[in-house]
Each structure stands twice: as C-alpha cells, then as structure tokens.
Design an enzyme around this catalytic site. Structure first.
Site, mmCIF file in Angstrom:
data_model
loop_
_atom_site.group_PDB
_atom_site.id
_atom_site.type_symbol
_atom_site.label_atom_id
_atom_site.label_comp_id
_atom_site.label_asym_id
_atom_site.label_seq_id
_atom_site.Cartn_x
_atom_site.Cartn_y
_atom_site.Cartn_z
ATOM 1 N N SER A 91 0.817 -1.218 0.000
ATOM 2 C CA SER A 91 0.000 0.000 0.000
ATOM 3 C C SER A 91 0.852 1.271 0.000
ATOM 4 C CB SER A 91 -0.955 -0.037 1.185
ATOM 5 O OG SER A 91 -1.866 1.026 1.112
ATOM 6 N N ASP A 229 -1.730 6.431 -3.745
ATOM 7 C CA ASP A 229 -0.695 5.714 -2.988
ATOM 8 C C ASP A 229 -0.161 4.577 -3.873
ATOM 9 O OD1 ASP A 229 -2.856 3.984 -2.832
ATOM 10 O OD2 ASP A 229 -2.331 3.271 -0.826
ATOM 11 N N ASP A 231 -0.735 1.417 -4.280
ATOM 12 C CA ASP A 231 -1.633 0.446 -4.920
ATOM 13 C C ASP A 231 -2.959 1.085 -5.328
ATOM 14 O OD1 ASP A 231 -2.299 0.772 -2.224
ATOM 15 O OD2 ASP A 231 -3.223 -1.204 -2.100
ATOM 16 N N ASP A 233 -5.565 2.235 -3.967
ATOM 17 C CA ASP A 233 -6.870 2.184 -3.304
ATOM 18 C C ASP A 233 -7.146 3.553 -2.670
ATOM 19 O OD1 ASP A 233 -4.907 1.773 -1.361
ATOM 20 O OD2 ASP A 233 -6.170 0.462 -0.140
HETATM 21 MG MG MG Z 1 -3.228 1.493 -0.397
#
Ligand code: MG
Length: 432
Positions: A91, A229, A231, A233
């Site tokens: 993340s 960020d 990844d 999400d």
């Molecule tokens: Mg993330």
C-alpha cells in the site's frame, strides 16, 4: 500467532515478509478455496512473494488466476468471479516493504475471523497436500484492467477538463491516466512509470509528499490534481490553485455528492465534525480507525457512503474495497459542475489540535481507565476506539497508540479549541 494487521500482512521484504511465510499463506488459503485470483503492485519483492503464494495455493489444489501488475481495487473487482483474491502490496508503506492482502468476492477484505483462521492453520501447520493429479492450475486473466475501467465508465460521464495525475510510481499508472483520457479529460501524468523503488516520492499521498503535484497543477493551469498511494486504493486531490484538500474535506465533498436526505455515512472515530455539519439530516456512524472497520460497518448497516480521511473512499454501489480510481473519475464529474476550491469554501472550518503524551505500554490500560472516569463528566462518552467525548460544540478523542509508547489526544471545537485541548491534556497528565 498474529500475522495480520488491520490491513493484511505487511513488513520488510525478505526479513518480515519472506517466501516461507508467503508459501504458508498460500497453503492455508488454498485449503478452503477452489479458485484464487492474484495480482501485485510494483514492489521490488512483489513477484517473488506472488510466486510463493501461487505455489502454496496450487499445492493445496486451488486453481490460480493471474492478473499481473494491477491496483488493489482492480484486483478486488476481479475477485467477484472467484472464491477469493490475493493482492501482493504494501500500500502506502515505504519502498522496502511488501505485503499480502486477502479479499472476498464482494470486494471486502478478509475480516479478523477469516484472518485468524489462516493464522491458526499456519501455526498448527495444518496444511493439505493434494495428490499429484489434483495440483492447482495457473491461468492468465488479461482483461482485469479493461473490465475495471468499463465498470467505472458505466457510473461516470467524464468531462473535457485538464487533470494532472501523480501515481507516485505505483500501480495507479496502469489505469487512472488511461481511464481519465477515455472520459474526455486532458491528462498530464507525473510519476506514472511503475517503479517499486518509488524514486520520485514516498507512496503515501499526503500534503507533503504531493508537492510536485501541487506545483504541476498550477503551472499547467489544470482544474484538478489527483494523487494515489502505491496500490491506488487511496486517492487525494489538489484544487485548481494547487492547494491540497484535507481528508476530512474530501470525505465531506464525496459524502455530499453521494448522499441524498436521511443517508447513513460511516467514518472512523477521529473524523472531523465538518462531515456531520456538511450533511444535515443524515446519520454519521463512527468506527474504529482503519478502512476495513469502515467497510465492515457499511456492509452491516447498508450505508450509502463511507471513508477514511487517509484517502480511502468506499462506494457500496461498486464495491466494499476503497477504490481510488473510481473516486478520481467521480471527482472529475463533481469538478465539472463546480470548482474544487469553491466546494471546499462551502464547508465549515473548525480548528483541530493534536498532541501526544508519553505513556509506558504496560501502563496504558490502567491509565486509560482512569482517564475514562474523569472524562465521563464532560459529555457523551463512546469507547469504540480509545475514548471519544462529544459535547455540544466539539469533541475530544484520547487514544493509546497501537505501535508506540504514547497516548494521542485530538480535540476539535467550533470555538475555544485551545481551552478544550488544554483541559483534556491536563486530565491525561494527571492520570499518568
Ligand atoms: Mg493502499
């Protein structure tokens, strides 16, 4: 044995998160699943960890579907067609970290009960080795990004506005710039070449790390800046003047757009009152801090919208996985109606004060108990995560840090926040 945190397994590659551990996670997960879709973000150790998880899954007879390098929301969306999803990601953590996050078919991350099941199997080494002719098979799912884009486009119209996107070298570079171009935006990309060393900036999309985005939005005279960020999400935004919007402001703007009257919105316990005040007539529910807790509560209450000021926005019409890409598309739809700076100006502004007090980990429970009885006289007390006291014109939150020998104090008030903060800090000091 505790392997999972609130966001899956995460830690330093080859030290805390090793191929040995990844293999075991795959073996444990494969015991109860027939199919698993797996993807990874561009972390340097990502493919190594992915291959170990795949071997573990196959040894237990689970078929593996690979989607390659994708964002976490793309993987969570792909999981709808399979028994579970596995995302290799750390993340927003720094570059040396790697991690494993597990997903259900409905886009919900594994909850604490499911995580404990995996931990128990690993601890007891209660693995299953299927016979030679039952070993799982690997296949490739090439269209995961396309399918995710198509789903988002069915909910979003787009607009010919100029947008700067800073993917920070993360997985967002596989999707967000392409999606926004399809939606008619003029897209200028920053740091959108995938690179697990994250050479341009730290993956966390906060005010400090997005300095380049703020500058670029102004220089290119863009109407919007988007930062992801590692990844994707998470998503945070910069207005047309190059000013970063706080997570609380973003939460309020999305909630206003998403919620009609009598809506239910779920947010963590440290969220600003501007969200409550921006939504008169709606119910704002508080949870423990962490997007997984927000998602769980949203599902339980069938909430209309929820999110965490860190940059996680959850839209239940598409998924219970926070989706920074969908959020970016939605923000384009919002900004085409009204400038982001104007939307922010419509929100109330309340000062917030934060501080920490040093407290030995062994003493925390006792100290918190003493603080609780003293704060009880000040207003309505809730113990969802730490102690939150709500008063007519403000609130305070006293919360022990999960990782450090500290107690954190947050105070927000419509007026006299300094007085409120000082009073609570005095009470906390007196209980040490
Ligand atoms: Mg993330």
């Amino acid at each position: 044995m505790k392997l999972f945190g609130s966001s899956g397994i995460r830690g330093l590659a080859n030290v805390e998160v090793t191929v040995d551990l990844a293999l075991k996670v795959g073996m444990a997960l494969g015991k109860s699943k027939k199919t698993a879709v797996i993807g990874r973000d561009p972390r340097v150790a990502g493919e190594m960890i992915e291959l170990a998880v795949i071997s573990g899954l196959m040894s237990a007879g689970c078929d593996v579907i690979r989607v390659g390098l994708v964002t976490t929301p793309t993987l969570a969306y792909a999981a709808r067609n399979y028994d579970c999803g596995v995302m290799i990601t750390a993340s927003h953590n720094p570059a040396p970290d790697v991690g494993i996050k597990l997903w259900n078919s409905d886009g919900m991350a594994f909850d604490s009960v499911q995580q404990e099941e995996i931990e128990n199997i690993i601890e007891k080494e209660d693995f299953v080795y299927v016979s030679w002719n039952m070993v799982g098979k690997i296949s490739i799912y090439e269209n995961a990004v396309r399918d995710h884009i198509d789903m988002i486009r069915s909910h979003s119209t787009g607009a010919p506005i100029r947008v700067v996107i800073d993917c920070g070298g993360g997985a967002g570079g596989t999707i967000t710039p392409f999606l926004l171009r399809e939606m008619g935006c003029e897209v200028i990309t920053l740091n959108s070449q995938l690179d697990g060393h994250f050479p341009a900036r730290n993956p966390e999309p906060n005010d400090k790390n997005l300095w380049m985005l703020k500058k670029a939005v102004k220089e290119f005279e863009a109407e919007l800046g988007i930062g992801h960020d590692g990844d994707a999400d998470r998503m945070m935004a910069v207005d047309e003047n190059g000013i970063f919007l706080s997570g609380d402001e973003m939460l309020a703007i999305f909630a206003r757009y998403e919620c009609k009257e009598n809506a239910t919105v779920v947010v963590p316990v440290d969220t600003s009152m501007i969200v409550d005040d921006a939504l008169p007539g709606s119910t704002v529910i508080h949870t423990k801090v962490g997007d997984v807790y927000v998602a769980e509560e949203m599902k339980k209450l069938k909430a209309d919208f929820g999110g965490e000021p860190s940059g996680s926005w959850i839209f239940p019409r598409i998924s219970y996985c926070p989706d920074g890409i969908y959020a970016a598309a939605l923000l384009v739809d919002i900004v085409k109606e009204k400038k982001l700076s104007l939307l922010r100006d419509e929100l109330p502004k309340y000062p917030t004060l934060r501080s920490t007090v040093v407290c030995d980990n062994s003493k925390k429970a006792k100290v918190m108990e003493a603080i609780s009885s003293k704060l009880a006289t000040m207003g309505d007390v809730s113990n969802i995560d730490g102690i939150r006291v709500d008063m007519e014109d403000g609130w305070v939150l006293v919360r022990p840090s999960g990782t450090e020998a500290k107690i954190r104090i947050t105070a927000e008030a419509r007026k006299n926040v300094e007085e409120l903060h000082a009073k609570v800090e005095h009470i906390v000091q007196g209980c040490l």
